[in-house]
Write an enzyme that holds these catalytic residues in place. Structure first.
Site, PDB file in Angstrom:
ATOM      1  N   ARG A   1      -9.605   4.343  -6.024  1.00 15.31           N
ATOM      2  CA  ARG A   1      -8.796   3.343  -5.282  1.00 15.31           C
ATOM      3  C   ARG A   1      -7.292   3.556  -5.499  1.00 15.31           C
ATOM      4  NH1 ARG A   1     -12.977   3.727  -4.123  1.00 15.31           N
ATOM      5  NH2 ARG A   1     -14.660   2.214  -4.031  1.00 15.31           N
TER       6      ARG A   1
ATOM      7  N   SER B   1     -13.810  -6.195  -2.977  1.00 12.15           N
ATOM      8  CA  SER B   1     -13.740  -6.307  -4.442  1.00 12.15           C
ATOM      9  C   SER B   1     -12.323  -6.662  -4.874  1.00 12.15           C
ATOM     10  CB  SER B   1     -14.139  -4.986  -5.097  1.00 12.15           C
ATOM     11  OG  SER B   1     -15.509  -4.772  -4.869  1.00 12.15           O
TER      12      SER B   1
ATOM     13  N   GLU C   1      -7.670  -4.506  -7.564  1.00 10.83           N
ATOM     14  CA  GLU C   1      -7.803  -3.552  -6.457  1.00 10.83           C
ATOM     15  C   GLU C   1      -7.012  -4.100  -5.255  1.00 10.83           C
ATOM     16  OE1 GLU C   1     -11.751  -2.115  -5.577  1.00 10.83           O
ATOM     17  OE2 GLU C   1     -11.277  -1.926  -3.462  1.00 10.83           O
TER      18      GLU C   1
HETATM   19  C1  FAD Z   1     -15.906  -7.443   3.181  1.00  8.28           C
HETATM   20  C2  FAD Z   1     -15.062  -6.320   2.634  1.00  8.28           C
HETATM   21  C3  FAD Z   1     -15.671  -5.208   2.051  1.00  8.28           C
HETATM   22  C4  FAD Z   1     -14.913  -4.161   1.537  1.00  8.28           C
HETATM   23  N1  FAD Z   1     -15.560  -3.089   0.994  1.00  8.28           N
HETATM   24  C5  FAD Z   1     -14.845  -2.051   0.521  1.00  8.28           C
HETATM   25  C6  FAD Z   1     -15.496  -0.894  -0.018  1.00  8.28           C
HETATM   26  O1  FAD Z   1     -16.706  -0.794  -0.064  1.00  8.28           O
HETATM   27  N2  FAD Z   1     -14.712   0.114  -0.493  1.00  8.28           N
HETATM   28  C7  FAD Z   1     -13.351   0.060  -0.445  1.00  8.28           C
HETATM   29  O2  FAD Z   1     -12.703   1.018  -0.876  1.00  8.28           O
HETATM   30  N3  FAD Z   1     -12.711  -1.019   0.054  1.00  8.28           N
HETATM   31  C8  FAD Z   1     -13.414  -2.067   0.542  1.00  8.28           C
HETATM   32  N4  FAD Z   1     -12.756  -3.156   1.059  1.00  8.28           N
HETATM   33  C9  FAD Z   1     -11.282  -3.214   1.020  1.00  8.28           C
HETATM   34  C10 FAD Z   1     -10.567  -2.689   2.292  1.00  8.28           C
HETATM   35  O3  FAD Z   1     -11.410  -2.794   3.407  1.00  8.28           O
HETATM   36  C11 FAD Z   1     -10.093  -1.255   2.147  1.00  8.28           C
HETATM   37  O4  FAD Z   1      -9.209  -1.119   1.072  1.00  8.28           O
HETATM   38  C12 FAD Z   1      -9.410  -0.758   3.443  1.00  8.28           C
HETATM   39  O5  FAD Z   1      -9.293   0.629   3.373  1.00  8.28           O
HETATM   40  C13 FAD Z   1      -8.021  -1.378   3.681  1.00  8.28           C
HETATM   41  O6  FAD Z   1      -7.587  -1.017   4.981  1.00  8.28           O
HETATM   42  P1  FAD Z   1      -6.595  -1.957   5.815  1.00  8.28           P
HETATM   43  O7  FAD Z   1      -6.237  -1.246   7.070  1.00  8.28           O
HETATM   44  O8  FAD Z   1      -7.163  -3.301   5.979  1.00  8.28           O
HETATM   45  O9  FAD Z   1      -5.356  -1.982   4.821  1.00  8.28           O
HETATM   46  P2  FAD Z   1      -4.405  -3.218   4.482  1.00  8.28           P
HETATM   47  O10 FAD Z   1      -5.179  -4.201   3.683  1.00  8.28           O
HETATM   48  O11 FAD Z   1      -3.722  -3.696   5.699  1.00  8.28           O
HETATM   49  O12 FAD Z   1      -3.353  -2.494   3.530  1.00  8.28           O
HETATM   50  C14 FAD Z   1      -3.752  -1.968   2.288  1.00  8.28           C
HETATM   51  C15 FAD Z   1      -2.571  -1.170   1.711  1.00  8.28           C
HETATM   52  O13 FAD Z   1      -2.342  -0.003   2.526  1.00  8.28           O
HETATM   53  C16 FAD Z   1      -1.002  -0.012   3.049  1.00  8.28           C
HETATM   54  N5  FAD Z   1      -1.096   0.575   4.401  1.00  8.28           N
HETATM   55  C17 FAD Z   1      -1.991   0.266   5.371  1.00  8.28           C
HETATM   56  N6  FAD Z   1      -1.832   1.078   6.429  1.00  8.28           N
HETATM   57  C18 FAD Z   1      -0.806   1.919   6.126  1.00  8.28           C
HETATM   58  C19 FAD Z   1      -0.159   3.004   6.805  1.00  8.28           C
HETATM   59  N7  FAD Z   1      -0.546   3.429   8.033  1.00  8.28           N
HETATM   60  N8  FAD Z   1       0.865   3.632   6.177  1.00  8.28           N
HETATM   61  C20 FAD Z   1       1.270   3.241   4.946  1.00  8.28           C
HETATM   62  N9  FAD Z   1       0.701   2.231   4.255  1.00  8.28           N
HETATM   63  C21 FAD Z   1      -0.338   1.594   4.836  1.00  8.28           C
HETATM   64  C22 FAD Z   1      -0.553  -1.464   3.008  1.00  8.28           C
HETATM   65  O14 FAD Z   1       0.853  -1.547   2.895  1.00  8.28           O
HETATM   66  C23 FAD Z   1      -1.260  -1.961   1.738  1.00  8.28           C
HETATM   67  O15 FAD Z   1      -0.527  -1.576   0.592  1.00  8.28           O
HETATM   68  C24 FAD Z   1     -13.495  -4.223   1.592  1.00  8.28           C
HETATM   69  C25 FAD Z   1     -12.878  -5.329   2.184  1.00  8.28           C
HETATM   70  C26 FAD Z   1     -13.633  -6.370   2.704  1.00  8.28           C
HETATM   71  C27 FAD Z   1     -12.957  -7.542   3.366  1.00  8.28           C
END
Ligand code: FAD
Length: 309
Positions: free
Chosen positions: A175, A224, A294
């Protein structure tokens, strides 16, 4: 000042710009105050122009994907927030190479790979979020990580230069990624392998059902909350500390998975932070294990989140 910048953005780009936009609408937690200025660029060219204007005006910038791994303060986010969840959505497959832009939802990329009989991403089936968020977080599930088959990432750096960074120049761990704070990820290429469609499909279904059986997917969370400590599970430690079902206001530790902290309706960021501190403190006291987050905390003062991160 914000109004003038918005006018400039409206006249020079096709982006959707909203002032005082509530971040409740743009995070899976449904928590968060207003962004001074929220921008949804229409295309890559648009995004480049938006960044130029924001930098010229020295506005603080925060990037969001789909907000599935963030807890935003009720005070909101000062400056500009760019959300990529409505743009940068191109996906292409050529032989075994998959190219995708960073606003594409990971689920769509996974399904595209599976449809093309490409193995290597299907364990990520069910991870919400965009490709950009997945790369920043090095998202992973069931033993697979997004960085595994990566060739390179295209990004805009702090000098406004577009660069292609090969995987060998990046570090990924659990992560965690080594992108710079100001990097804005645009697209990535993956080297996948052709494989038997039955095997890929089996992995794809397993990932989905494993998730349904163990996670409270119908409730608002950011997945998580804490990282798993080495050779241990944060969920197990929180469960053994008797925290399942514990709540502060509408912020609740899930009965189904103790590492999922839920917004049961009207949780404030303060409720959630108090709950996180309580859980962190209990695990530290009982097991002498200092859990690290995380989920990314955005918009908080240092003293509000002291001892976390
Ligand atoms: C129900 C549920 C289940 C989940 N299960 C998992 C799992 O199994 N494994 C896992 O790893 N995660 C899991 N997650 C967490 C999450 O889905 C991941 O971390 C996902 O990759 C985040 O993507 P996002 O686009 O929503 O990022 P955001 O939450 O919008 O951003 C996360 C970070 O990335 C940065 N960011 C986003 N896009 C960019 C970009 N294009 N350029 C630069 N910075 C950027 C943001 O500034 C922030 O710091 C889960 C979440 C939920 C709600």
């Amino acid at each position: 000042m914000i109004e003038n910048i918005m006018k400039e953005l409206n006249s020079e780009t096709s982006s959707l710009c909203l002032m005082n936009e509530s971040l409740k609408k743009h995070t899976t937690y449904g928590i968060g105050g207003p962004a001074d200025l929220m921008i949804f660029p229409k295309s890559k060219q648009d995004l480049i122009k938006v960044i130029e204007i924001i930098n010229e005006n020295k506005l603080q910038l925060t990037i969001l994907g789909s907000g599935s791994n963030v807890l935003v303060s009720d005070k909101g986010i000062r400056g500009a927030v760019i959300s990529l969840k409505n743009s940068l959505k191109q996906i292409k497959v050529s032989n075994n190479i998959l190219y995708a832009e960073c606003g594409t939802m990971l689920g769509k990329i996974v399904r595209h790979a599976v449809k093309n009989n490409l193995i290597g991403l299907e364990n990520l089936n069910g991870v919400p979020g965009t490709l950009g968020g997945a790369l920043i977080m090095n998202a992973g599930a069931w033993g697979g990580e997004i960085s595994e088959n990566l060739i390179h990432v295209e990004l805009i750096n702090s000098k406004n230069e577009i660069k292609k960074i090969p995987k060998k120049d990046l570090n990924f761990s659990y992560r965690k990624s080594s992108f710079q704070k100001d990097d804005i990820l645009l697209s990535a290429k993956f080297d996948l392998k052709k494989a038997d469609e039955n095997i890929i499909h089996e992995n794809f279904i397993k990932a989905q059902s494993g998730r349904k059986n163990t996670q409270p997917l119908s409730q608002r969370s950011a997945g998580s909350l804490f990282k798993n400590p080495e050779n241990n599970s944060a969920g197990k430690l929180l469960d053994e500390a008797g925290l399942k079902g514990f709540s502060i206001g509408d912020a609740v530790i899930s009965d189904k998975h103790a590492n999922f902290f839920i917004n049961n309706g009207k949780a404030s960021s303060n409720d959630m932070i108090r709950l996180i501190k309580k859980a962190h403190g209990e695990v530290l006291e009982r097991f002498k294990i200092n859990l690290s987050l995380e989920v990314k905390l955005i918009g908080f003062n240092e003293d509000e989140i002291e001892g976390l991160c």
